[in-house]
Design an enzyme around this catalytic site. Sequence first.
Site, short mmCIF file in Angstrom:
data_model
loop_
_atom_site.label_atom_id
_atom_site.label_comp_id
_atom_site.label_asym_id
_atom_site.label_seq_id
_atom_site.Cartn_x
_atom_site.Cartn_y
_atom_site.Cartn_z
N GLU A 43 -12.21 2.45 29.06
CA GLU A 43 -10.86 3.43 29.27
C GLU A 43 -10.13 2.81 30.62
O GLU A 43 -10.07 3.30 31.76
CB GLU A 43 -11.75 4.95 30.02
CG GLU A 43 -12.26 5.49 29.02
CD GLU A 43 -12.53 6.91 29.30
OE1 GLU A 43 -13.17 7.02 30.34
OE2 GLU A 43 -12.92 7.90 28.13
N ASP A 86 -18.02 11.79 22.90
CA ASP A 86 -17.93 12.03 24.62
C ASP A 86 -18.37 13.61 24.94
O ASP A 86 -17.54 14.67 25.33
CB ASP A 86 -16.47 11.90 25.04
CG ASP A 86 -16.43 11.75 26.60
OD1 ASP A 86 -17.43 11.85 27.31
OD2 ASP A 86 -15.43 11.71 27.09
N GLU A 100 -18.75 19.18 31.71
CA GLU A 100 -17.57 18.61 31.83
C GLU A 100 -16.83 19.41 30.74
O GLU A 100 -15.55 20.12 30.89
CB GLU A 100 -17.31 17.18 31.51
CG GLU A 100 -15.88 16.61 31.47
CD GLU A 100 -15.95 15.23 31.17
OE1 GLU A 100 -17.08 14.55 31.27
OE2 GLU A 100 -14.67 14.99 30.77
C1 GCU Z 1 -15.35 10.97 29.97
C2 GCU Z 1 -14.96 11.61 31.58
C3 GCU Z 1 -14.28 10.79 32.35
C4 GCU Z 1 -15.52 9.62 32.30
C5 GCU Z 1 -15.67 9.06 31.08
C6 GCU Z 1 -17.20 8.39 31.32
O1 GCU Z 1 -14.32 10.44 29.13
O2 GCU Z 1 -13.91 12.52 30.91
O3 GCU Z 1 -14.26 11.50 33.38
O4 GCU Z 1 -15.09 8.59 33.53
O5 GCU Z 1 -16.10 10.07 30.43
O6 GCU Z 1 -17.99 8.61 30.85
O7 GCU Z 1 -16.99 6.94 31.81
#
Ligand code: GCU
Length: 839
Positions: free
Chosen positions: A298, A377, A405
């Site tokens: 990400e 996720d 979440e």
């Molecule tokens: C999810 C989450 C993020 C987090 C990511 C992760 O996508 O929304 O906030 O950083 O997981 O686990 O790294």
Amino acid sequence: MMHNLLFYYLLFVGLVAAENGRQAWLRYAPLPRGHSTPTLPSTILALNSSASSPVYTAGQELQKGIQGIFGKRLSVHATGKQASSAVVGTASQFQKLFGSNPVKDELIEDGFWLNVKGGTVQILGQNERGALYGAFEYLSMLAQGNFSNVEYATNPAAPIRWVNSWDNMDGSIERGFAGKSVFFAGGHVASNLTRVSEYARLLSSIRINAVVVNNVNANFTTVNAENIAGVARIADVFRPYGIQLGLSLDFATPMKLGNLSTYDPLDSEVIAYWNAVTQQIYDHIFDFAGYLVKADSEGTPGPLVYNRTLADGANLFARALQPFGGIVMYRAFVYNQLPDEGDWKADRANAAVDYFQPLDGQFDDNVIIQIKYGPIDFQVREPASPLFANLPNTSTAIELQVAQEYLGQQCHLVYLPPLWRTILDFDLRVDNQSSLVRNVVTGERFKRPLGGSAAVVNVGLNDTWLGSHLAMSNLYAYGRLAWDWTSDSEEILQDWTRLTFGLDKTVVDTITQMSMASWPAYENYSGNLGEQTLTDILYTHFGPNPQTLDNTPWGQWTRADHTGIGMDRTVSTGTGFSGQYPPEVAAMYEDVETTPDDLLLWFHHVNYTQKLKSAKTVIQHFYDAHYEGAETAQRFVQMWQSLKGKVDDERFEDVLFRQSFQAGHSIVWRDAVVNFYNNVSGIPDDAGRVGHHPFRIEGENMVLSGYRPYAVTPFEAASNATAIVTTTNSTVGTATAMLDFASGVYDLAVNYFDLYGGNSTYQVFVNSRLIGEWIGNAVDIGKLGHSPSIYLDGHSATRITFPKVSIKRGDTLKIVGEANGVEPAPLDYVAVLPAGVVD
Ligand code: GCU
């Protein structure tokens, strides 16, 4: 004397003394009046008197617990051999003092032996941490009124039983719903660490042995000199509780902080840099646990930037830590955004195995690959990640989320262990042999030296820790399960309930029923048949917004169109994901017939009219499940209300507020999802409920003054796609309607939108009688804590109910809404509900 009076007073008021939840399950409340008392030890012998030792902590805890439960203050000693002492220490400390070792079974690291024979109590750990665990176990028995004589040893399922905090240095918490960080503020480690010490106490009682204190999306400043000294203070607070500290790292730190021109993991200067940082950390924290790394994930930097492998990245840290005995938790959450949903072969779910499987065997021994439970996720339903089956020569750990979440953000009750168990009990059939996920991650199945679990926990400074009293059962259960994955989810819950709310059977039974029904209910009204949680994945992950899953590069696609829905993940015609499982499992998922209904749309693209094993069509199942789920959530309110007087007022009201919110929001979820799919598929609901609301008065159909209709996006977040808002942000609007219902008593439910950035006020009248008034401020004052929204949408949609209102046919209903800030007193509809009707 004062003490005694207080004790008798507490005995008298028993369970109903107000409590804010900060003591969680370690309240040591007096037992109910009339409960028997056991023979208690007369003193406590704690075999280490150093204040930083877990054995010393155990002695203090025993003293505190016995005093709380029985009102008897025992003295704590470090030497002497009184009879009828509670002795706590390590087996070797005991041996040294008494010349014998009563532990009959083998203990492994962190394990303990508990021997209770009335007043004779022996609590002996393999190490000091184990001794502390044993003390908490003994106190847990006493607090639950269990005075049985026991003698047993218990050992952990795995050595890694960690918690991951996603706390940022500025004090905010990623996916935090309960206030600011207990660890950090303003870019530094917090000066007051009282809450950290209270938190450590809770965690050690559930046998957590390490906490990574900062966010996986790590800030490079975490390892500057000031912050290393700061986190060393946290480690000092953790140490007496047997908890080690770990840190998340930014892979590009050598460049960002170290002024190097590269962060290439094979570069000698980079290697030297990390060795030096690691040395510096151990200089401050001799028992530092290790690193957690989110790299190439990400947008975070990582080894792939330099065409190095993920193993090169992981081993870089492993080698820096190895001389000190530290470990690297390297996250498997590596995937690329996918531009084209039309590409039938593209699948984000494939990423982890594609990246990591070819590297199996190339990771150093102190690397553990930390794998989220499912391939996407933390969704409401996912199959077990196939990566667990693909790394026989690598140590692994499972990553869970206590943070809800995608699961209602602690505003919806969702007891998670039953979900976790679907994954951990799943048999991957590697080499056609039993290969339960839990036996993979503990290291047992592939004979790995390391393994275990990590849970993302989002505690904050809120007194309730998680924002919700009932959500604390998830944290408690996580620790219990990490110790023994075969423990029963319901029994754990009941232990937690007794410790948290007392021994009243009605309380225990009611909370058990609510909690055990909670995940199925949430799945029913959020996303069923393996569709994932149909929330807004672009903005936040709270309310409904199914269309955001598709046509975006995040790859959480449902591929819903007019005729069908679901991801074809088969090998024969789809993305090939099912082929990442070992053959027996792959064959099961390859075929629609053998795929369980609850994962049907995860693995297959089918028509809405496809028949399930239940003989219902997919679309009718959507409709029915959403109605059923929301109905269950309404019942939680009544169930909780039945506990009035049996739970102290403060916690009773807090929970009631959240359960009422959930009941309303579950209807928002239900309506949004069924309307959405009704709209895409064009297939009506056999039961005639969808789009048909005889008890509702739509805001836009009322006579408006100072209010105007407003088209809501996404359309499905408002009844009839339309709400009303005041004509300006400083207007008082009125909406009136004639009540064309038979005279009688009704519940009035008002759906409105609670936006961040405004506190509108509302009043409801029947004729000139004020029925109720409220302020739309729950989001602004953080009362609910979920991710806020500044729009009229599925996150902000809220319901408030005024029970038992008498009306006569022809009465006038009037709502007066006064805008405030950005919030134009938005209103969706009023439901006039006969007793027992869920509109
Ligand atoms: C999810 C989450 C993020 C987090 C990511 C992760 O996508 O929304 O906030 O950083 O997981 O686990 O790294």
